[in-house]
Design an enzyme around this catalytic site. Structure first.
Site, mmCIF file in Angstrom:
data_model
loop_
_atom_site.group_PDB
_atom_site.id
_atom_site.type_symbol
_atom_site.label_atom_id
_atom_site.label_comp_id
_atom_site.label_asym_id
_atom_site.label_seq_id
_atom_site.Cartn_x
_atom_site.Cartn_y
_atom_site.Cartn_z
ATOM 1 N N ASP A 1 0.497 2.736 -12.999
ATOM 2 C CA ASP A 1 0.230 3.872 -12.116
ATOM 3 C C ASP A 1 -1.219 3.946 -11.670
ATOM 4 O OD1 ASP A 1 2.800 4.883 -11.959
ATOM 5 O OD2 ASP A 1 2.588 6.076 -13.777
ATOM 6 N N LYS B 1 7.856 2.417 -6.649
ATOM 7 C CA LYS B 1 7.322 3.700 -7.106
ATOM 8 C C LYS B 1 7.641 4.780 -6.071
ATOM 9 C CE LYS B 1 5.283 2.930 -11.082
ATOM 10 N NZ LYS B 1 5.565 3.748 -12.267
ATOM 11 N N ARG C 1 3.893 0.999 -3.238
ATOM 12 C CA ARG C 1 2.453 1.132 -3.455
ATOM 13 C C ARG C 1 1.706 -0.166 -3.207
ATOM 14 N NH1 ARG C 1 2.409 5.144 -8.757
ATOM 15 N NH2 ARG C 1 2.757 7.071 -7.577
ATOM 16 N N ARG D 1 -0.782 9.338 -5.503
ATOM 17 C CA ARG D 1 -1.772 8.408 -6.050
ATOM 18 C C ARG D 1 -2.458 7.602 -4.942
ATOM 19 N NH1 ARG D 1 -1.256 8.987 -11.445
ATOM 20 N NH2 ARG D 1 0.863 9.379 -12.230
#
Length: 265
Positions: free
Chosen positions: A182, A209, A213, A257
């Site tokens: 992550d 994810k 990503r 994120r």
């Protein structure tokens, strides 16, 4: 049954016969958050309908260690399997939850790349299955000091003191990926400011994810003027030893994120 976010749906067919205790093997690559959240939520629901027993879920050792520790506190019997015996057997408990190392990583990288910075991040969980990003940053030359180390409810915890540092490129092995999966969005930002070429291996899980990503990181860095290449499940970033050109608009794909990483970039 549907998970709370409605992304996981399980259907049962048949209305006759009695449910019996059974061992169920979970196969495939699983992220830690799936193991912790869905196992608790789904298994306790099903276990309540199994007279005289419950479910035994067998999963990979690394993926389940943190879930096991919490189940032990709730009377689950675990080795490389999780045994859940109906919700009445699970009792409330007071648990001290350490700070999320993934969230701490964003603050740490911000301090590392801004001259004159020093931040102290208190009460960060330091379970070795979650701290690959700090190992990698330290390998790059990051000035990260762990203070006040202790254990709370069997979870290692520490305060992190992070100072601005000149980072150098490294190769991150694929076997480290599960412990920092992550954190790759923000780690890639650090790599773009390091001196030299950083290679990150074993990133296949990034594609499944909250967004893809791996592509989001690559496209965002390119937009900022960073040279890089994608090769299968690997990402290679050519760091310039300083801030990239920037000034770009980056699509975060509704992924928090990605948004946080490029805010810091």
């Amino acid at each position: 049954w549907k998970s709370k976010d409605k992304r996981v749906t399980v259907s049962f067919d048949g209305t006759t016969g009695e449910l019996r205790p059974q061992a169920n093997k979970i196969i495939g690559r699983m992220r830690q958050s799936f193991t912790n959240n869905e196992i608790f939520e789904f298994s306790k629901e099903v276990a309540n309908f199994v007279p005289g027993g419950g479910l035994v879920l067998m999963v990979g050792k690394k993926a389940v260690e943190m879930t096991q520790e919490q189940l032990k506190k709730k009377d689950g019997k675990t080795i490389r399997r999780i045994t859940i015996v109906g919700e009445p057997e699970l009792r409330p408990n007071i648990v001290n939850v350490p700070g999320d190392p993934s969230s701490a990583a964003f603050l740490a990288v911000a301090a590392l790349i801004i001259p004159g910075s020093e931040v102290r991040i208190e009460n960060v969980g330091m379970n070795p299955l979650r701290t690959g990003v700090f190992d990698s940053l330290i390998e790059m030359g990051a000035d990260i000091r762990l203070e006040n180390r202790r254990e709370r409810d069997d979870e290692p915890t520490a305060d992190l003191v992070v100072r601005h540092s000149a980072l150098k490129a490294i190769t991150v092995p694929a076997e480290r990926a599960p412990s920092m999966i992550d954190e790759y969005p923000i780690f890639a930002i650090a790599a773009s400011l390091a001196t030299g070429t950083t290679r990150m291996n074993g990133l296949a899980e990034l594609k499944v994810k909250e967004s893809d990503r791996l592509s989001a990181i690559a496209n965002g860095l390119r937009a900022c003027g960073v040279k890089l290449s994608e090769e299968g499940d690997a990402l290679t970033v050519d760091g310039a030893g300083g801030p990239p050109a920037g000034g770009a608009t980056v699509d975060a794909h509704l992924d928090h994120r990605i948004a946080m990483a490029f805010l810091i970039a």
